[in-house]
Design an enzyme around this catalytic site. Structure first.
Site, mmCIF file in Angstrom:
data_model
loop_
_atom_site.group_PDB
_atom_site.id
_atom_site.type_symbol
_atom_site.label_atom_id
_atom_site.label_comp_id
_atom_site.label_asym_id
_atom_site.label_seq_id
_atom_site.Cartn_x
_atom_site.Cartn_y
_atom_site.Cartn_z
ATOM 1 C CB THR A 129 -0.835 -0.006 1.311
ATOM 2 O OG1 THR A 129 -1.717 -1.104 1.261
ATOM 3 C CG2 THR A 129 -1.592 1.283 1.510
ATOM 4 C CB THR A 159 -3.983 -0.600 -0.957
ATOM 5 O OG1 THR A 159 -3.271 -1.826 -1.069
ATOM 6 C CG2 THR A 159 -5.323 -0.897 -0.305
ATOM 7 N NE ARG A 204 -8.256 -8.036 3.333
ATOM 8 C CZ ARG A 204 -7.234 -7.189 3.326
ATOM 9 N NH1 ARG A 204 -7.025 -6.398 2.289
ATOM 10 N NH2 ARG A 204 -6.411 -7.123 4.346
ATOM 11 C CB VAL A 205 -12.802 -3.834 2.692
ATOM 12 C CG1 VAL A 205 -12.267 -2.451 3.029
ATOM 13 C CG2 VAL A 205 -13.699 -3.769 1.452
ATOM 14 N N GLY A 206 -9.540 -4.160 3.438
ATOM 15 C CA GLY A 206 -8.539 -4.081 4.491
ATOM 16 C C GLY A 206 -8.648 -2.794 5.291
ATOM 17 C CG ASP A 207 -4.979 -1.360 6.828
ATOM 18 O OD1 ASP A 207 -4.913 -2.165 5.857
ATOM 19 O OD2 ASP A 207 -4.033 -0.618 7.136
ATOM 20 C CB THR A 239 1.837 -0.416 4.660
ATOM 21 O OG1 THR A 239 1.901 -1.365 3.597
ATOM 22 C CG2 THR A 239 3.172 -0.401 5.375
ATOM 23 N N GLY A 240 0.574 -3.188 5.421
ATOM 24 C CA GLY A 240 0.726 -4.551 5.928
ATOM 25 C C GLY A 240 -0.624 -5.209 6.128
ATOM 26 N N GLY A 262 -3.912 -5.782 6.912
ATOM 27 C CA GLY A 262 -4.945 -4.831 7.294
ATOM 28 C C GLY A 262 -5.798 -5.270 8.463
#
Ligand code: ASP
Length: 331
Positions: free
Chosen positions: A192, A210, A220-223, A243-244, A246
């Site tokens: 990201t 990202t 799926r949705v991350g942070d 980053t990383g 999420g």
């Protein structure tokens, strides 16, 4: 990606002290002709962003900041460079798809007045960060997702584009042969871009964009588009982004925590470290998990920290232009 990771690193070790001159911690392909960096020297304007692609993004942001432009414009225009780069497989055009072969994008943006906008699970649009800014400026909402986000983007003049490049499609087809769903972060499948800027007027803003975890579950949705997780800005204190993996960032409201720790007096680096420690403390098995934070405070001081070795961020100011290795807890 591996090349980037292979260049010589002199990271801060666990609990390490600033023994290595900051100048030596900066790496670019060309040597940096700048004067040595003072670890705690406040700088304004300044922009920082995650990973090596941050160098290119910072250059675009810096054009705005050095002309006394707004931090908000800088963080939008900066990350757009990476969103439009088909060679970058973790952001925007050319991003790796989910397990169904669909590239879905997440992004957010936040300014000095707690104004924020975000999009998640957005398809077919090269610049989710700009759609996020439109959500912030043209709607009473903060977050639009999926079909609705796409419809909104099209209604606001964005063009539909196929984001799946041949290269990413080929790799996805290869992955399909085994279809192993192992969300491994910080190996080859993420990166990201998060960007934080402090402008000449002393205003802070941030952005994050990202294509998320490669071969993730559809939907799926991350942070990264979650305000408080992937990004948080409080103009009285500072800003942070992540980053990383999420999921781990969301669980501790990562970026908001980093900003709150700075409010309590921690330096940007210490605040990032405390947030990383919080993630590690509640995880017994952190195999292959990476999370990194970067932070910038109101004075223009910055720092970064990650769970594992290998996370770096780009810094651009009048004085500095280069990469800085973040501290880390585990090698
Ligand atoms: N944080 C992103 C996500 O979980 C991944 C990344 O930073 O590469 O979607």
């Amino acid at each position: 990606m591996q090349n980037r990771r292979n260049f010589i690193r002199r990271s801060f070790a666990l609990g390490g002290v600033f023994l290595t001159p900051m100048r030596q911690l900066f790496h670019t392909k060309k040597p940096i002709p700048s004067t040595p960096l003072a670890p705690k020297g406040p700088q304004k304007p300044i922009v920082i962003s995650t990973w090596r692609h941050g160098l290119k993004a910072n250059a675009a942001a810096w054009d705005i900041l050095k002309a006394k432009g707004a931090a908000l414009d800088a963080v939008e225009q900066g990350v757009r460079v990476i969103e439009a780069d088909p060679e970058n497989q973790s952001v925007g055009l050319g991003g790796r798809p989910d397990r169904e072969g669909v590239v879905t994008l997440d992004a957010c943006i936040m300014d000095q007045n707690y104004r924020c906008g975000a999009v998640a699970f957005l398809t077919d649009i090269v610049h989710p960060v700009t759609v996020a800014r439109y959500v912030m400026e043209r709607t009473p909402h903060v977050l639009l997702v999926g079909e609705g986000a796409l419809q909104f983007a099209l209604e606001n003049g964005m063009k539909r584009t196929n984001l799946l490049t041949e290269k990413s499609k080929k790799q996805w087809r290869e992955w399909l042969k085994k279809s192993e769903y192992q969300p491994v972060i910080n190996i080859e499948n993420h990166d990201t871009i998060g960007m934080l800027a402090l402008d000449a007027s002393g205003h802070l803003s941030g952005s994050c964009t990202t294509s998320g975890m490669a071969y993730k579950l559809h939907g799926r949705v991350g942070d990264s588009p979650i305000i408080g997780a992937g990004l948080f800005v409080d103009n009285e204190v500072g800003a942070a982004c992540a980053t990383g993996m999420g999921e781990e960032v969301i669980r501790i409201a990562g970026s908001a925590i980093v900003v709150e720790l700075m409010r309590q007096g921690q330096s940007p680096r210490q605040a990032c470290k405390s947030a990383v420690e919080r993630i590690v403390a509640r995880n017994k098995s952190l195999q292959n998990t990476q999370v990194g934070f970067i932070a910038l405070n109101k004075a223009g001081e910055h720092g970064g920290y990650s769970i594992r070795k290998g996370f770096d961020y780009a810094v651009r100011s009048d004085r500095d232009n280069g990469m800085l290795d973040a501290g880390y807890l585990l090698s």
